[in-house]
Scaffold this motif. Structure first.
Motif, PDB file in Angstrom:
ATOM      1  N   MET A   1       0.859  -1.215  -0.062  1.00 51.49           N
ATOM      2  CA  MET A   1       0.143  -0.179  -0.053  1.00 51.49           C
ATOM      3  C   MET A   1       0.747   1.447   0.067  1.00 51.49           C
ATOM      4  N   SER A   2       1.644   1.476   0.904  1.00 52.39           N
ATOM      5  CA  SER A   2       2.632   2.532   1.009  1.00 52.39           C
ATOM      6  C   SER A   2       3.557   2.629  -0.100  1.00 52.39           C
ATOM      7  N   LYS A   3       4.016   1.371  -0.607  1.00 52.09           N
ATOM      8  CA  LYS A   3       4.928   1.326  -1.734  1.00 52.09           C
ATOM      9  C   LYS A   3       4.164   1.786  -3.024  1.00 52.09           C
ATOM     10  N   ASP A   4       2.886   1.236  -3.008  1.00 48.35           N
ATOM     11  CA  ASP A   4       2.120   1.931  -4.252  1.00 48.35           C
ATOM     12  C   ASP A   4       1.950   3.586  -3.984  1.00 48.35           C
ATOM     13  N   ALA A   5       1.564   3.863  -2.929  1.00 53.35           N
ATOM     14  CA  ALA A   5       1.438   5.503  -2.998  1.00 53.35           C
ATOM     15  C   ALA A   5       2.523   6.149  -3.250  1.00 53.35           C
ATOM     16  N   LEU A   6       3.849   5.694  -2.738  1.00 56.44           N
ATOM     17  CA  LEU A   6       5.318   6.272  -3.326  1.00 56.44           C
ATOM     18  C   LEU A   6       5.376   6.211  -4.714  1.00 56.44           C
ATOM     19  N   ILE A  20      -2.461  12.806   2.835  1.00 55.13           N
ATOM     20  CA  ILE A  20      -2.987  12.263   4.092  1.00 55.13           C
ATOM     21  C   ILE A  20      -2.401  10.789   4.202  1.00 55.13           C
ATOM     22  N   ALA A  21      -1.511  10.553   5.472  1.00 55.67           N
ATOM     23  CA  ALA A  21      -0.871   9.481   5.568  1.00 55.67           C
ATOM     24  C   ALA A  21      -0.918   9.051   7.255  1.00 55.67           C
ATOM     25  N   ASP A  22      -1.020   7.836   7.475  1.00 58.91           N
ATOM     26  CA  ASP A  22      -1.023   7.223   8.652  1.00 58.91           C
ATOM     27  C   ASP A  22       0.574   6.990   9.241  1.00 58.91           C
ATOM     28  N   LEU A  23       0.902   7.066  10.425  1.00 58.43           N
ATOM     29  CA  LEU A  23       2.288   6.737  10.767  1.00 58.43           C
ATOM     30  C   LEU A  23       2.380   5.264  10.616  1.00 58.43           C
ATOM     31  N   GLY A  24       1.584   4.535  10.723  1.00 58.24           N
ATOM     32  CA  GLY A  24       1.683   2.968  10.802  1.00 58.24           C
ATOM     33  C   GLY A  24       1.049   2.453   9.772  1.00 58.24           C
ATOM     34  N   MET A  25       2.075   2.302   8.661  1.00 57.98           N
ATOM     35  CA  MET A  25       1.439   1.697   7.288  1.00 57.98           C
ATOM     36  C   MET A  25       2.427   0.475   7.157  1.00 57.98           C
ATOM     37  N   PRO A  26       1.684  -0.392   6.275  1.00 57.72           N
ATOM     38  CA  PRO A  26       2.653  -1.734   5.745  1.00 57.72           C
ATOM     39  C   PRO A  26       3.561  -1.103   4.679  1.00 57.72           C
ATOM     40  N   ASP A  27       4.509  -2.006   4.657  1.00 58.96           N
ATOM     41  CA  ASP A  27       5.648  -1.835   3.625  1.00 58.96           C
ATOM     42  C   ASP A  27       6.746  -0.652   4.041  1.00 58.96           C
ATOM     43  N   ILE A  28       6.192   0.488   4.116  1.00 61.65           N
ATOM     44  CA  ILE A  28       7.047   1.716   4.361  1.00 61.65           C
ATOM     45  C   ILE A  28       6.399   2.485   5.407  1.00 61.65           C
ATOM     46  N   PRO A  29       7.158   2.570   6.745  1.00 61.64           N
ATOM     47  CA  PRO A  29       6.447   3.444   7.775  1.00 61.64           C
ATOM     48  C   PRO A  29       5.930   4.999   7.191  1.00 61.64           C
ATOM     49  N   GLY A  30       4.847   5.412   7.802  1.00 64.72           N
ATOM     50  CA  GLY A  30       4.672   6.717   7.321  1.00 64.72           C
ATOM     51  C   GLY A  30       5.640   7.838   7.399  1.00 64.72           C
TER      52      GLY A  30
END
Length: 95
Positions: A1-6, A20-30
């Motif tokens: 998810m966070s990799k896709d966003a990046l 808008i991001a959460d600090l606790g995300m999978p793959d890459i920390p917020g």
């Protein structure tokens, strides 16, 4: 998810005014994700959402007007107000 966003952000960083991001995300920390995004686009506005405490005072002073924190849980009105503050030019310090 966070990799896709990046990946999406890296392909077209000028398409984004606010993240808008959460600090606790999978793959890459917020915090890592947001640091990378700010390296690419320093003027990016950021809304950090988290169930854990976060202190804006821990950020560099230069980011004060472009970063806000919203503690979970929140209601849609709180989200809308935080986004409006971030996108306005007169955002009060510390908000």
């Amino acid at each position: 998810m966070s990799k896709d966003a990046l990946n999406c952000f890296e392909r077209a960083p000028q398409s984004y005014d606010l993240v808008i991001a959460d600090l606790g995300m999978p793959d890459i920390p917020g915090d890592t994700l947001l640091t990378r995004m700010l390296e690419i686009r320093p003027e990016l506005r950021i809304l950090i959402c988290s169930g854990s405490p976060f202190f804006l005072a821990s950020l560099p002073k230069a980011l004060e007007k472009q970063v806000a924190f919203l503690q979970k849980p929140f209601v849609p009105k709180m989200l809308a107000e935080a986004v409006a503050r971030l996108l306005s030019d007169d955002k009060p310090a510390g908000q």
